[in-house]
Design a protein around this motif. Structure first.
Motif, PDB file in Angstrom:
ATOM      1  N   THR A   1       0.856  -1.178   0.000  1.00  0.00           N
ATOM      2  CA  THR A   1       0.000   0.000   0.000  1.00  0.00           C
ATOM      3  C   THR A   1       0.896   1.233   0.000  1.00  0.00           C
ATOM      4  O   THR A   1       1.953   1.221   0.600  1.00  0.00           O
ATOM      5  CB  THR A   1      -0.881   0.044   1.263  1.00  0.00           C
ATOM      6  N   ASP A   2       0.461   2.255  -0.673  1.00  0.00           N
ATOM      7  CA  ASP A   2       1.221   3.502  -0.630  1.00  0.00           C
ATOM      8  C   ASP A   2       0.261   4.659  -0.835  1.00  0.00           C
ATOM      9  O   ASP A   2      -0.751   4.536  -1.509  1.00  0.00           O
ATOM     10  CB  ASP A   2       2.303   3.516  -1.709  1.00  0.00           C
ATOM     11  N   THR A   3       0.605   5.802  -0.272  1.00  0.00           N
ATOM     12  CA  THR A   3      -0.234   6.981  -0.432  1.00  0.00           C
ATOM     13  C   THR A   3       0.197   7.801  -1.638  1.00  0.00           C
ATOM     14  O   THR A   3      -0.544   8.644  -2.107  1.00  0.00           O
ATOM     15  CB  THR A   3      -0.171   7.864   0.823  1.00  0.00           C
ATOM     16  N   PHE A   4       1.386   7.573  -2.132  1.00  0.00           N
ATOM     17  CA  PHE A   4       1.881   8.240  -3.335  1.00  0.00           C
ATOM     18  C   PHE A   4       1.850   9.758  -3.208  1.00  0.00           C
ATOM     19  O   PHE A   4       1.435  10.460  -4.124  1.00  0.00           O
ATOM     20  CB  PHE A   4       1.076   7.814  -4.568  1.00  0.00           C
ATOM     21  N   ASP A   5       2.267  10.290  -2.077  1.00  0.00           N
ATOM     22  CA  ASP A   5       2.221  11.739  -1.860  1.00  0.00           C
ATOM     23  C   ASP A   5       3.045  12.502  -2.891  1.00  0.00           C
ATOM     24  O   ASP A   5       2.576  13.484  -3.467  1.00  0.00           O
ATOM     25  CB  ASP A   5       2.715  12.073  -0.449  1.00  0.00           C
ATOM     26  N   LYS A   6       4.266  12.050  -3.135  1.00  0.00           N
ATOM     27  CA  LYS A   6       5.121  12.770  -4.087  1.00  0.00           C
ATOM     28  C   LYS A   6       4.574  12.688  -5.500  1.00  0.00           C
ATOM     29  O   LYS A   6       4.545  13.691  -6.233  1.00  0.00           O
ATOM     30  CB  LYS A   6       6.536  12.197  -4.049  1.00  0.00           C
ATOM     31  N   LEU A   7       4.123  11.500  -5.908  1.00  0.00           N
ATOM     32  CA  LEU A   7       3.557  11.368  -7.251  1.00  0.00           C
ATOM     33  C   LEU A   7       2.276  12.173  -7.393  1.00  0.00           C
ATOM     34  O   LEU A   7       2.015  12.759  -8.436  1.00  0.00           O
ATOM     35  CB  LEU A   7       3.268   9.896  -7.560  1.00  0.00           C
ATOM     36  N   GLU A   8       1.500  12.204  -6.336  1.00  0.00           N
ATOM     37  CA  GLU A   8       0.247  12.945  -6.397  1.00  0.00           C
ATOM     38  C   GLU A   8       0.501  14.434  -6.613  1.00  0.00           C
ATOM     39  O   GLU A   8      -0.182  15.095  -7.398  1.00  0.00           O
ATOM     40  CB  GLU A   8      -0.554  12.713  -5.118  1.00  0.00           C
ATOM     41  N   ARG A   9       1.508  14.956  -5.931  1.00  0.00           N
ATOM     42  CA  ARG A   9       1.842  16.374  -6.132  1.00  0.00           C
ATOM     43  C   ARG A   9       2.316  16.619  -7.561  1.00  0.00           C
ATOM     44  O   ARG A   9       1.967  17.623  -8.187  1.00  0.00           O
ATOM     45  CB  ARG A   9       2.932  16.795  -5.139  1.00  0.00           C
ATOM     46  N   ALA A  10       3.083  15.668  -8.120  1.00  0.00           N
ATOM     47  CA  ALA A  10       3.593  15.844  -9.476  1.00  0.00           C
ATOM     48  C   ALA A  10       2.477  15.708 -10.522  1.00  0.00           C
ATOM     49  O   ALA A  10       2.489  16.414 -11.538  1.00  0.00           O
ATOM     50  CB  ALA A  10       4.686  14.817  -9.756  1.00  0.00           C
ATOM     51  N   PHE A  11       1.519  14.810 -10.276  1.00  0.00           N
ATOM     52  CA  PHE A  11       0.458  14.552 -11.240  1.00  0.00           C
ATOM     53  C   PHE A  11      -0.762  15.424 -11.065  1.00  0.00           C
ATOM     54  O   PHE A  11      -1.683  15.380 -11.876  1.00  0.00           O
ATOM     55  CB  PHE A  11      -0.012  13.094 -11.132  1.00  0.00           C
ATOM     56  N   ARG A  12      -0.809  16.228 -10.043  1.00  0.00           N
ATOM     57  CA  ARG A  12      -2.019  16.960  -9.681  1.00  0.00           C
ATOM     58  C   ARG A  12      -2.650  17.675 -10.880  1.00  0.00           C
ATOM     59  O   ARG A  12      -3.847  17.582 -11.120  1.00  0.00           O
ATOM     60  CB  ARG A  12      -1.712  17.970  -8.581  1.00  0.00           C
ATOM     61  N   ASP A  13      -1.846  18.372 -11.651  1.00  0.00           N
ATOM     62  CA  ASP A  13      -2.399  19.167 -12.748  1.00  0.00           C
ATOM     63  C   ASP A  13      -2.343  18.436 -14.092  1.00  0.00           C
ATOM     64  O   ASP A  13      -2.960  18.882 -15.051  1.00  0.00           O
ATOM     65  CB  ASP A  13      -1.642  20.491 -12.868  1.00  0.00           C
ATOM     66  N   LEU A  14      -1.603  17.352 -14.158  1.00  0.00           N
ATOM     67  CA  LEU A  14      -1.393  16.702 -15.446  1.00  0.00           C
ATOM     68  C   LEU A  14      -2.451  15.660 -15.808  1.00  0.00           C
ATOM     69  O   LEU A  14      -2.817  15.521 -16.966  1.00  0.00           O
ATOM     70  CB  LEU A  14      -0.018  16.026 -15.462  1.00  0.00           C
ATOM     71  N   VAL A  15      -2.925  14.896 -14.820  1.00  0.00           N
ATOM     72  CA  VAL A  15      -3.771  13.739 -15.113  1.00  0.00           C
ATOM     73  C   VAL A  15      -5.034  13.800 -14.259  1.00  0.00           C
ATOM     74  O   VAL A  15      -4.962  14.136 -13.081  1.00  0.00           O
ATOM     75  CB  VAL A  15      -2.998  12.435 -14.800  1.00  0.00           C
ATOM     76  N   PRO A  16      -6.201  13.443 -14.828  1.00  0.00           N
ATOM     77  CA  PRO A  16      -7.424  13.387 -14.024  1.00  0.00           C
ATOM     78  C   PRO A  16      -7.300  12.337 -12.906  1.00  0.00           C
ATOM     79  O   PRO A  16      -6.548  11.381 -13.013  1.00  0.00           O
ATOM     80  CB  PRO A  16      -8.508  12.969 -15.017  1.00  0.00           C
ATOM     81  N   VAL A  17      -8.067  12.512 -11.852  1.00  0.00           N
ATOM     82  CA  VAL A  17      -7.974  11.656 -10.662  1.00  0.00           C
ATOM     83  C   VAL A  17      -8.215  10.189 -10.993  1.00  0.00           C
ATOM     84  O   VAL A  17      -7.501   9.310 -10.505  1.00  0.00           O
ATOM     85  CB  VAL A  17      -8.987  12.137  -9.594  1.00  0.00           C
ATOM     86  N   GLU A  18      -9.205   9.882 -11.827  1.00  0.00           N
ATOM     87  CA  GLU A  18      -9.531   8.489 -12.130  1.00  0.00           C
ATOM     88  C   GLU A  18      -8.351   7.780 -12.789  1.00  0.00           C
ATOM     89  O   GLU A  18      -8.009   6.657 -12.429  1.00  0.00           O
ATOM     90  CB  GLU A  18     -10.750   8.389 -13.065  1.00  0.00           C
ATOM     91  N   ARG A  19      -7.746   8.439 -13.739  1.00  0.00           N
ATOM     92  CA  ARG A  19      -6.609   7.824 -14.440  1.00  0.00           C
ATOM     93  C   ARG A  19      -5.392   7.739 -13.527  1.00  0.00           C
ATOM     94  O   ARG A  19      -4.606   6.802 -13.610  1.00  0.00           O
ATOM     95  CB  ARG A  19      -6.292   8.618 -15.705  1.00  0.00           C
TER      96      ARG A  19
END
Length: 166
Positions: free
Chosen positions: A8-26
């Motif tokens: 399990t991971d929360t992916f905090d760093k990836l989430e910050r990087a992807f925030r504006d690039l990819v929709p939440v579902e994808r």
């Protein structure tokens, strides 16, 4: 007996990087695919390690492992290896050789020589490798080989002992 690992991971760093690039579902689907790939690689490593340790067939060990994949809604994957202790007769058959009797004992495939043991068929049809517990005819004890997850548990104990020694 079983060994279970949850990824399990929360992916905090990836989430910050992807925030504006990819929709939440994808984004969640991409996280799930990454977790599933990591669990698939872990399964392969576990199976190879167990096969090397026990000399059981690859397919037999792989069938004892169960993977519950992650999804976009549940970003947790679970890898479980479970199995009971195999009777020594079944273990020898699964490891690629039929046990045979010598005057001094039984040779159970690659599992080695067992002095004083013998192969017997019980009235219900069960075939096993047995040894006497005393000089009398009865009682008998059945001999067992390892369970499928045993090498992982042994390695975990060795790893803990290595860390404690440092």
């Amino acid at each position: 007996m079983s060994v279970t690992v949850r990824v399990t991971d929360t992916f905090d760093k990836l989430e910050r990087a992807f925030r504006d690039l990819v929709p939440v579902e994808r984004r969640n689907a991409a996280y799930a695919r990454a977790i599933n790939k990591a669990v698939a690689q872990a399964r392969t490593q576990w199976v190879r390690f167990i096969v090397k340790s026990t000399q059981l067939p690859y397919g037999y060990v792989r069938s004892a492992t169960v993977v519950f994949n992650a999804s976009a809604a549940r970003p947790t994957a679970t890898l479980t290896v479970s199995g009971r202790y195999l009777t020594l007769f079944r273990y020898a058959l699964a490891a690629g050789g039929k046990p045979f009797l010598l005057p001094s004992g039984v040779v159970a495939g690659r599992w080695g020589m067992h002095r004083g043991a013998f192969i017997a068929k019980m009235p219900n049809g069960h075939i096993g490798i047995f040894a006497r517990t005393s000089k009398k005819r009865l009682p008998l004890k059945q001999l067992y080989g390892p369970s499928v997850p045993r090498p992982l548990l042994d390695e975990r104990k060795v790893g803990v002992n290595k860390d404690a020694a440092k």
